[in-house]
Design a protein around this motif. Structure first.
Motif, PDB file in Angstrom:
ATOM      1  N   GLY A  45       0.823  -1.198   0.000  1.00 41.01           N
ATOM      2  CA  GLY A  45       0.000   0.000   0.000  1.00 41.01           C
ATOM      3  C   GLY A  45       0.859   1.251   0.000  1.00 41.01           C
ATOM      4  N   TYR A 177      -4.892   2.089  -0.259  1.00 37.10           N
ATOM      5  CA  TYR A 177      -4.805   1.224  -1.438  1.00 37.10           C
ATOM      6  C   TYR A 177      -5.771   1.731  -2.502  1.00 37.10           C
ATOM      7  N   PHE A 181      -7.581  -3.065  -5.437  1.00 28.33           N
ATOM      8  CA  PHE A 181      -6.459  -3.596  -4.656  1.00 28.33           C
ATOM      9  C   PHE A 181      -6.516  -5.127  -4.582  1.00 28.33           C
TER      10      PHE A 181
END
Length: 200
Positions: A45, A177, A181
């Protein structure tokens, strides 16, 4: 004229001084250029630097279940599904499903994690209920004005559908994110964070 011993002593003093100054110079340089440190991390992330602090009162319970259980956010790691529009389209729906599955994948660590869907727009309760009708443990909240501003600051634009944010047990937004994701990559990050965390 200096003796060889005096010259050696002088070199030693200079060396000790240099060794004591170099760490401070490196720390100052990294402080001035935090992107260098972030680039060396292995997070999947995007790290939020500095973290954005929140208060429990920023999350306004959307329904009675959420109002009764909002205190569960305190002291836990939290996956925040951001729902920016008055509808939860395919990307949004997938993000909600993925975090639900992700929680189950965390095994024994799932007790340290909570999930919440944060709505940034006014939504009719009967409409929103269809988005999470089989997700009985999901907390739902409207964002107050302060949280709205913090999320907009994080994105520097309108937050996209499917955005996921990680919040630490102290209420800091610390990683996010992009839509679409990979839940397995989020799981890897969460496991790392939980392994080193002394709280939550």
């Amino acid at each position: 004229m200096k003796t060889p011993q005096q010259k050696n002593n002088q070199r030693l003093i200079v060396l000790i001084f240099a060794l004591s100054v170099i760490p401070f110079l490196m720390a100052w340089y990294l402080k001035e250029n935090p992107e260098l440190l972030a680039a060396r991390t292995n997070n999947n992330g995007a790290l939020i630097t500095p973290p954005i602090t929140t208060e429990l009162s920023d999350f306004v319970g959307f329904d009675q279940f959420s109002r009764d259980n909002m205190k569960e956010l305190a002291g836990h790691w939290v996956m925040i599904n951001v729902i920016p529009k008055a509808e939860c389209a395919a990307v949004c729906s997938k993000a909600l499903h993925d975090t639900k599955q992700l929680l189950l994948m965390m095994g024994k660590d799932l007790v340290r994690i909570r999930r919440i869907a944060v709505l940034l727009n006014e939504v009719e309760p009967n409409v929103a209920t269809t988005w999470w009708q089989d997700d009985t443990r999901l907390l739902k909240a409207n964002a107050n004005a302060a949280l709205l501003q913090k999320i907009h600051t994080l994105q520097k634009s309108n937050p996209p559908d499917g955005l996921l944010i990680l919040m630490d047990p102290l209420g800091n937004l610390m990683m996010h994110y992009a839509p679409g994701f990979d839940p397995y990559k989020v799981m890897v990050d969460l496991k790392k964070l939980l392994a080193v965390s002394q709280i939550g």
